[in-house]
Design an enzyme around this catalytic site. Structure first.
Site, PDB file in Angstrom:
ATOM      1  CD  GLU A  52     -25.067 -20.542 -78.417  1.00 40.61           C
ATOM      2  OE1 GLU A  52     -24.114 -21.014 -77.757  1.00 40.61           O
ATOM      3  OE2 GLU A  52     -25.807 -21.247 -79.153  1.00 40.61           O
ATOM      4  CG  PHE A 114     -11.526 -25.911 -80.313  1.00 45.71           C
ATOM      5  CD1 PHE A 114     -12.220 -26.849 -81.057  1.00 45.71           C
ATOM      6  CD2 PHE A 114     -12.005 -25.569 -79.056  1.00 45.71           C
ATOM      7  CE1 PHE A 114     -13.361 -27.449 -80.560  1.00 45.71           C
ATOM      8  CE2 PHE A 114     -13.148 -26.165 -78.543  1.00 45.71           C
ATOM      9  CZ  PHE A 114     -13.832 -27.113 -79.299  1.00 45.71           C
ATOM     10  CD  GLN A 115     -16.018 -23.998 -79.110  1.00 43.78           C
ATOM     11  OE1 GLN A 115     -15.729 -23.288 -78.161  1.00 43.78           O
ATOM     12  NE2 GLN A 115     -17.052 -24.834 -79.079  1.00 43.78           N
ATOM     13  CE  LYS A 164     -10.298 -18.869 -71.945  1.00 43.45           C
ATOM     14  NZ  LYS A 164     -10.372 -20.337 -72.143  1.00 43.45           N
ATOM     15  CG  MET A 480     -46.871 -17.373 -96.137  1.00 45.12           C
ATOM     16  SD  MET A 480     -48.493 -16.622 -96.404  1.00 45.12           S
ATOM     17  CE  MET A 480     -48.578 -15.481 -95.029  1.00 45.12           C
TER      18      MET A 480
END
Length: 587
Positions: A52, A114-115, A164, A480
């Site tokens: 993502e 969940f999630q 959803k 760096m």
């Protein structure tokens, strides 16, 4: 005419109405209802990313290349939180982006389902605005508003989080014919009195500088900028986010200011009596120690975001407005002043600046014993690929060398993560830029550290036929950080050796970037000698039907110069290690 449909279908229809042709994303449980109608869309192409974060950076690259908002999509919970970094990146660099995420069903919100993650709350400080949609009837209006907000005023990211059950339920689809957003009225037209005052200061100044930031690029104001610069004869400096908006080859261009800027650009700002800041925000990487920055200068500050004006440096003449309109009006005001005999005299100023240009040009030390200097690689890449190519840098030494040693002649030709400094930006952003402008050659200039954060998106490039080219400036270290350890930590190299290029006693590369590229379906090349640089770049340029990865194995002790240490006055710029410029007797 209205039509009844699911929220998911309404979402895809809304994206089509908004003119979206590409979405970068990854499906998952909460967003899955939207992927079913997306399968049937003939107008929206979905590119399946491998992470993502890559989807978000690809949306940024697309936005850079097209000027339109990039779109990314993810599911709830970890899918959404993986978008946080590119959302923050877009916020810092004013990139128009719409991020669409699925959310758990409305009854489950707040239950630690969940999630589940409160992505609206998480991203509130790093979005221009965000929405949580629970009613399918609100989807069209919300999408229309999201794209309007993302692309107007100061551009930025907007999040649309959709439950959803809202995607699964049905409602009447109605695309809004007009938007009623009373709390959102960006000011684009500058105040005439302030513009005239700015013109007066330019005419009266003896040591003026145009300090040009990314806002000029976002406003598409490069032509107006050139007209103003040539009309007045004022020297120009372009920040990291504005490279290319004023041609490097133009005789009035002094280069990039700031921590790794050119000596003439840094010196001009420090000794200016007038700084005209256009779409720039006086960030710490440009100003150094703020109380010592351009301390004798009056400041004209033009920006579309009123919150930026006088935030870091007091503006004597504040101008709120779109940079294109500000510059156009300023040109008119300057011409009027000049027609009445008011014209600046900068001959002595240019004599000082030209001396600095002659005595302190950008340069570098060749690598010892025939090794490969990274600056040489990047300079030749820019010369061979040319100014019409697009260059997308990661973050670190290679980013600064790409800003310094590639000749940036075209607005939008240099993409990088400026404000957030996001390692892993380059490969997915290059992917997005190539999708947005497929006929242009796109080179990702990456470091071996950055490359390993998002190189899985090479699989996306290979599968979807997106032939970007990647130059991995491989010094085997987090370059760096190593430079700072050399300069400020007595050479104690704690956890910066990546083992990606072989040390003398051990010819093992972990990973071997050529073999990694081939495993991802790309062409893999390696260059280790200066005499092979041109031929290797030309070989990569000749490949048009597949992504190319070139491992340029360079010297690990190369440093970025000039340099102003963090928190130090720009007066203390080092031209090279333990070498400070002689400013002469200008004062």
């Amino acid at each position: 005419m209205t039509e009844r449909m699911t929220g998911a279908r309404s979402l895809i229809r809304s994206l089509e109405h908004a003119g979206v042709d590409t979405v970068f994303g990854i499906p998952g449980g909460a967003i899955l209802p939207a992927y079913d109608p997306l399968y049937d869309s003939r107008r929206v192409r979905h590119i399946l990313m491998r992470h993502e974060q890559g989807a978000g950076h690809a949306a940024e690259g697309y936005a850079y290349a097209t000027g339109r908002p990039g779109v990314c999509m993810a599911t709830s919970g970890p899918g959404a939180t993986n978008l946080v970094t590119p959302i923050a990146d877009a916020h810092m660099d004013s990139v128009p982006m719409v991020a669409i995420t699925g959310q758990v069903a409305t009854p489950m919100i707040g239950t630690d389902a969940f999630q589940e993650a409160d992505i609206s709350g998480i991203t509130m400080p790093i979005t221009k605005h965000n929405f949580l949609v629970k009613d399918p009837a609100e989807i069209p209006r919300t999408i229309a508003e999201a794209f309007h907000i993302a692309s107007t005023g100061r551009p930025g990211p907007v999040l649309v989080d959709i439950a959803k059950d809202a995607l699964q339920a049905e409602a009447e689809f109605a695309w809004p014919q007009r938007l009623d957003m009373p709390g959102y009225r960006p000011v684009t037209k500058p105040h005439g009195k302030q513009v005239r005052e700015a013109a007066r200061l330019i005419a009266e100044a003896r040591r003026p500088v145009l300090y040009v930031g990314g806002g000029v690029l976002r406003a598409g104001a490069h032509q107006e900028l050139r007209v103003l610069a040539e009309l007045t004869g004022v020297p120009v400096v372009t920040t990291l986010m504005a490279r290319g908006v004023f041609p490097d080859s133009h005789p009035q261009h002094l280069g990039m200011p700031g921590m790794h800027g050119t000596v003439p650009a840094v010196g001009a700002l420090q000794r200016a009596d007038l700084v005209v800041a256009l779409g720039a925000r006086f960030d710490d990487r440009v100003t150094g120690r703020l109380d010592s920055f351009a301390k004798d200068a009056a400041v004209v500050h033009a920006d579309i975001d009123p919150a930026e004006i006088s935030k870091n440096r007091h503006a004597d003449v504040p101008i709120v407005g779109d940079c294109r309109e500000v510059l156009a009006d300023l040109v008119v005001a300057v011409r009027k002043d000049q027609s009445e005999g008011r014209r600046g005299d900068y001959e002595s100023w240019w004599a000082q600046l030209n001396r600095l240009r002659e005595e302190y040009p950008l340069g570098y030390e060749p690598a010892e014993e025939g090794g490969l200097a990274p600056q040489h690689v990047i300079r030749r890449l820019g010369e061979i690929a040319g100014p019409e190519a697009t260059y997308v840098a990661g973050v670190g030494q290679h980013q600064m060398w790409a800003a310094q040693f590639i000749g940036h002649e075209r607005p939008g030709s240099f993409l990088n993560s400026g404000g957030l400094g996001t390692m892993g930006f380059s490969v997915p952003a290059a992917l997005g830029a190539k999708v947005g402008d497929p006929d242009r050659t796109v080179w990702a200039v990456d470091g071996d550290g950055c490359f390993q954060m998002t190189n899985q998106e090479l699989a996306t490039c290979a599968v979807d036929g997106i032939p970007i080219k990647v130059a991995v400036v491989n010094n085997g270290n987090l370059g760096m950080v190593r430079q700072w350890q050399t300069l400020f930590y007595e050479g104690r190299y704690s956890n910066t050796n990546l083992q990606t290029s072989p040390v003398e006693e051990e010819k093992v590369r972990i990973p071997d970037f050529v073999r990694l590229a081939e495993a991802y379906g790309c062409v893999g090349l390696r260059c280790e000698r200066p005499e092979d640089v041109d031929a290797t770049i030309e070989k990569a340029m000749a490949v048009d039907d597949a992504p190319v990865v070139v491992d340029f194995t360079v010297h690990h002790d190369a440093m970025v110069w000039p340099m102003v240490a963090a928190g130090v006055s720009n007066d203390n710029i080092q031209y090279a290690r333990d070498m400070a410029p002689d400013w002469g007797d200008e004062d």
